[in-house]
Design a protein around this motif. Structure first.
Motif, PDB file in Angstrom:
ATOM      1  N   SER A  50       0.815  -1.210   0.000  1.00 38.47           N
ATOM      2  CA  SER A  50       0.000   0.000   0.000  1.00 38.47           C
ATOM      3  C   SER A  50       0.849   1.261   0.000  1.00 38.47           C
ATOM      4  O   SER A  50       1.872   1.346   0.681  1.00 38.47           O
ATOM      5  CB  SER A  50      -0.899  -0.001   1.248  1.00 38.47           C
ATOM      6  OG  SER A  50      -1.421   1.283   1.497  1.00 38.47           O
ATOM      7  N   TYR A  92      -0.858  -6.526  -7.174  1.00 38.36           N
ATOM      8  CA  TYR A  92      -0.752  -5.090  -7.397  1.00 38.36           C
ATOM      9  C   TYR A  92      -0.458  -4.833  -8.872  1.00 38.36           C
ATOM     10  O   TYR A  92       0.373  -5.520  -9.485  1.00 38.36           O
ATOM     11  CB  TYR A  92       0.382  -4.489  -6.564  1.00 38.36           C
ATOM     12  CG  TYR A  92       0.123  -4.491  -5.077  1.00 38.36           C
ATOM     13  CD1 TYR A  92      -0.570  -3.452  -4.466  1.00 38.36           C
ATOM     14  CD2 TYR A  92       0.577  -5.535  -4.274  1.00 38.36           C
ATOM     15  CE1 TYR A  92      -0.800  -3.440  -3.108  1.00 38.36           C
ATOM     16  CE2 TYR A  92       0.349  -5.540  -2.906  1.00 38.36           C
ATOM     17  CZ  TYR A  92      -0.341  -4.487  -2.330  1.00 38.36           C
ATOM     18  OH  TYR A  92      -0.572  -4.489  -0.969  1.00 38.36           O
ATOM     19  N   ALA A  94      -0.108  -1.455 -11.929  1.00 42.95           N
ATOM     20  CA  ALA A  94       0.017  -0.010 -12.131  1.00 42.95           C
ATOM     21  C   ALA A  94       0.321   0.258 -13.588  1.00 42.95           C
ATOM     22  O   ALA A  94       0.955  -0.553 -14.266  1.00 42.95           O
ATOM     23  CB  ALA A  94       1.118   0.567 -11.246  1.00 42.95           C
ATOM     24  N   GLU A  99       5.766   2.945 -10.428  1.00 46.10           N
ATOM     25  CA  GLU A  99       4.852   2.775  -9.288  1.00 46.10           C
ATOM     26  C   GLU A  99       4.875   1.326  -8.798  1.00 46.10           C
ATOM     27  O   GLU A  99       4.812   1.065  -7.595  1.00 46.10           O
ATOM     28  CB  GLU A  99       3.434   3.169  -9.689  1.00 46.10           C
ATOM     29  CG  GLU A  99       3.229   4.649  -9.909  1.00 46.10           C
ATOM     30  CD  GLU A  99       1.778   4.983 -10.187  1.00 46.10           C
ATOM     31  OE1 GLU A  99       0.890   4.151  -9.881  1.00 46.10           O
ATOM     32  OE2 GLU A  99       1.525   6.060 -10.730  1.00 46.10           O
ATOM     33  N   PRO A 245      -5.088  -2.119  -8.089  1.00 43.12           N
ATOM     34  CA  PRO A 245      -4.455  -0.990  -8.761  1.00 43.12           C
ATOM     35  C   PRO A 245      -3.961  -0.017  -7.693  1.00 43.12           C
ATOM     36  O   PRO A 245      -4.571   0.112  -6.629  1.00 43.12           O
ATOM     37  CB  PRO A 245      -5.596  -0.380  -9.578  1.00 43.12           C
ATOM     38  CG  PRO A 245      -6.617  -1.469  -9.701  1.00 43.12           C
ATOM     39  CD  PRO A 245      -6.504  -2.254  -8.440  1.00 43.12           C
ATOM     40  N   LEU A 246      -2.880   0.648  -7.933  1.00 41.04           N
ATOM     41  CA  LEU A 246      -2.306   1.531  -6.914  1.00 41.04           C
ATOM     42  C   LEU A 246      -3.015   2.884  -6.933  1.00 41.04           C
ATOM     43  O   LEU A 246      -2.425   3.938  -7.176  1.00 41.04           O
ATOM     44  CB  LEU A 246      -0.791   1.662  -7.140  1.00 41.04           C
ATOM     45  CG  LEU A 246      -0.045   0.355  -6.842  1.00 41.04           C
ATOM     46  CD1 LEU A 246       1.360   0.388  -7.419  1.00 41.04           C
ATOM     47  CD2 LEU A 246      -0.008   0.091  -5.355  1.00 41.04           C
ATOM     48  N   ASN A 247      -4.322   2.812  -6.719  1.00 42.05           N
ATOM     49  CA  ASN A 247      -5.165   4.005  -6.615  1.00 42.05           C
ATOM     50  C   ASN A 247      -6.270   3.667  -5.610  1.00 42.05           C
ATOM     51  O   ASN A 247      -6.095   2.767  -4.792  1.00 42.05           O
ATOM     52  CB  ASN A 247      -5.721   4.408  -7.987  1.00 42.05           C
ATOM     53  CG  ASN A 247      -6.411   3.260  -8.704  1.00 42.05           C
ATOM     54  OD1 ASN A 247      -7.073   2.429  -8.085  1.00 42.05           O
ATOM     55  ND2 ASN A 247      -6.252   3.188 -10.028  1.00 42.05           N
ATOM     56  N   SER A 248      -7.382   4.318  -5.675  1.00 42.80           N
ATOM     57  CA  SER A 248      -8.429   4.093  -4.666  1.00 42.80           C
ATOM     58  C   SER A 248      -9.412   2.989  -5.038  1.00 42.80           C
ATOM     59  O   SER A 248     -10.372   2.751  -4.302  1.00 42.80           O
ATOM     60  CB  SER A 248      -9.203   5.395  -4.422  1.00 42.80           C
ATOM     61  OG  SER A 248      -9.871   5.805  -5.597  1.00 42.80           O
ATOM     62  N   TYR A 249      -9.182   2.288  -6.147  1.00 41.98           N
ATOM     63  CA  TYR A 249     -10.123   1.254  -6.588  1.00 41.98           C
ATOM     64  C   TYR A 249      -9.564  -0.141  -6.307  1.00 41.98           C
ATOM     65  O   TYR A 249      -8.388  -0.315  -6.017  1.00 41.98           O
ATOM     66  CB  TYR A 249     -10.423   1.418  -8.083  1.00 41.98           C
ATOM     67  CG  TYR A 249     -10.955   2.778  -8.422  1.00 41.98           C
ATOM     68  CD1 TYR A 249     -12.285   3.111  -8.154  1.00 41.98           C
ATOM     69  CD2 TYR A 249     -10.129   3.755  -8.969  1.00 41.98           C
ATOM     70  CE1 TYR A 249     -12.773   4.377  -8.430  1.00 41.98           C
ATOM     71  CE2 TYR A 249     -10.615   5.026  -9.252  1.00 41.98           C
ATOM     72  CZ  TYR A 249     -11.925   5.333  -8.978  1.00 41.98           C
ATOM     73  OH  TYR A 249     -12.408   6.592  -9.241  1.00 41.98           O
ATOM     74  N   ALA A 286     -13.513   2.635 -14.033  1.00 43.14           N
ATOM     75  CA  ALA A 286     -12.220   2.323 -13.413  1.00 43.14           C
ATOM     76  C   ALA A 286     -11.940   0.829 -13.467  1.00 43.14           C
ATOM     77  O   ALA A 286     -10.812   0.402 -13.759  1.00 43.14           O
ATOM     78  CB  ALA A 286     -12.209   2.819 -11.967  1.00 43.14           C
TER      79      ALA A 286
END
Length: 368
Positions: A50, A92, A94, A99, A245-249, A286
Motif C-alpha cells: 500500500s 498489485y 500499475a 509505481e 491498482p495503486l489508486n483508490s479502486y 475504473a
C-alpha cells in the motif's frame, strides 16, 4: 462485567465477541441502518504494498492483517466457518512501471516484520492474467501471496453468532446513551433502560449523534461508497487473486462467480442513500479500464455504504475524554474491513483494563 456494544458491524461485532470470550455479559445493540459500511464492503486484507505513508494508519492495517488467521481459528472453535475469508494472494498493478517498483520496495521492506505477507514476486502479463483472468493482456503485476479477501456481511454475522453462542444478547433498535454524571450508565432502547459497567460505541457514521449526551464531539462524517457486483454464472472465481491498482479502486472475486469493483469515495455525501449515474459510471469505468474482460459480465448488484471518515483521516480508538467507561471505536474509513476485527479486539482489551497490543495514543479521541 456488564458491557453494552452499540453498533454490530465488523468493529462492534469483534469487540462484543472478544468481550464475551473474556467472560463479560455482553449486550449488542444495532439499528440495522441502510448503508452500513460493513454490509456494503468487500474487504481486502493485503496492506503490504500500500502507498499509505501515515505510519500509524499503516500499523492498524498491518496488525489487522496479522489478526485475521487468529480470528478465523477462534471462530472455527465456535463452529463458524461461513466467513467469506480466503487467502488468495494480492496482485498489485500499475500503469507506470515506477509505481510497481515502489510497491515492491514497500512490500519487501514491510514483509521483513510481517511473515504473514508470504512470498513476493513480479509477474509477467501472462502470469498476472492467470491470477486474475479478466485483466488487461499487457499488464504485469506484483504478487504478494499472503493477501486475503473477506466478505464484511458474512464475517460480522459469524462473530455475532459466535458471541450469541457464548451468551451475548442482540437487541435491534435505536440506542440512546444514558449518562449519570461523568459515567455512562447504559443505553435506552425501545423504551427499555439497559444498564452496564461500560459502553462501547462502534456505531460508525451515526456515532456522533449517539455520543452527544456525553458531550463528546466526534469529528466523523459519512463518506458514500458505491460498489458494483458483477456475475457470470459458471465461471470459477473462488481462487482469483485480489486485484489492487495503486489508486483508490479494487477488484476482487468471491466463490459464487462474482467479481466486486469498488468503490467511489464521495466525501460530503451525508446519508444520501442513492445510486448515482456518476458514481456507478466512475466505478465501472475504473474497473473495466484495468480488467476489460469483465465487460460482458452481468451487472448483478450495486451496494451503497457510508464509511465513517474522520476529519483528519485518522482512526479513532480509545476512551471518551473524561469518561473512563465509555469506549469509542470509529473513523476506520475505507479500511474498516482490514482494521475492524483487530481494532475491535483492542477496544475489548481497553474496556477490560488490559494492555493493548498496539499503543493506541495516536488514535485517541479528541476533547472536542
Amino acid at each position: 462485567m456488564k458491557v453494552i456494544v452499540v453498533g454490530a458491524g465488523i468493529l462492534g461485532a469483534s469487540a462484543a465477541y472478544s468481550l464475551v470470550r473474556a467472560g463479560c455479559a455482553v449486550t449488542m445493540v444495532d439499528r440495522v441502518d441502510e448503508g452500513r459500511a460493513t454490509a456494503a464492503g468487500a474487504g481486502i486484507v493485503s496492506p503490504w504494498g500500500s502507498p499509505t505513508v501515515d505510519e500509524d494508519y499503516y500499523a492498524l492495517l498491518a496488525y489487522g492483517a496479522r489478526y485475521y488467521p487468529r480470528l478465523v481459528q477462534m471462530l472455527a472453535e465456535d463452529g463458524e466457518f461461513d466467513l467469506g475469508y480466503a487467502k488468495v494472494g494480492g496482485l498489485y498493478v500499475a500503469s507506470d512501471p515506477a509505481e510497481l517498483d515502489a510497491a515492491e520496495r514497500r512490500a519487501r521492506a514491510r514483509a521483513v516484520d510481517a511473515p504473514e505477507a508470504g512470498s513476493i514476486e513480479r509477474l509477467t502479463p501472462a502470469d498476472a492474467r492467470r491470477a486474475f483472468p479478466p485483466l488487461r493482456e499487457d499488464q504485469p503485476g506484483l504478487f504478494v501471496s499472503g493477501g486475503a479477501r473477506v466478505d464484511g456481511r458474512r464475517i460480522a454475522a459469524a462473530m455475532q453468532r459466535a458471541a450469541a453462542k457464548r451468551g451475548a444478547r442482540l437487541v435491534n433498535g435505536s440506542a440512546e446513551l444514558v449518562m449519570r454524571g461523568a459515567r455512562a450508565a447504559g443505553v435506552r432502547v425501545n423504551g427499555e433502560l439497559i444498564e452496564a459497567d461500560a459502553v462501547v460505541a462502534t456505531a460508525g457514521a451515526w456515532a456522533p449523534k449517539f455520543l452527544e449526551p456525553a458531550g463528546v464531539r466526534l469529528a466523523v462524517a459519512p463518506q458514500r461508497g458505491q460498489i458494483v457486483h458483477l456475475r457470470l454464472p459458471g465461471t470459477e472465481t473462488a481462487h482469483w487473486s485480489i486485484l489492487q491498482p495503486l489508486n483508490s479502486y479494487y477488484l476482487l472475486a468471491f466463490e459464487d462467480s462474482r467479481v466486486v469493483i469498488g468503490a467511489s469515495r464521495e466525501t460530503g455525501s451525508g446519508f444520501d442513500y442513492r445510486l448515482t449515474a456518476a458514481g456507478v459510471a466512475e466505478v465501472l469505468n475504473a474497473g473495466l479500464a484495468i480488467a476489460p474482460g469483465l465487460a460482458a459480465w452481468t451487472l448483478h448488484e450495486i451496494r451503497i455504504g457510508f464509511r465513517p471518515l474522520a476529519d483528519d483521516y485518522r482512526p479513532k480508538l480509545g476512551k471518551a475524554p473524561g469518561i473512563d467507561n465509555l469506549i469509542i471505536g470509529n473513523g476506520l474509513g475505507p479500511s474498516g474491513l482490514t482494521m475492524g476485527p483487530f481494532s475491535g479486539a483492542e477496544l475489548a482489551r481497553l474496556t477490560l483494563g488490559k494492555p493493548t497490543e498496539l499503543a493506541l495514543d495516536p488514535y485517541a479521541i479528541g476533547a472536542g
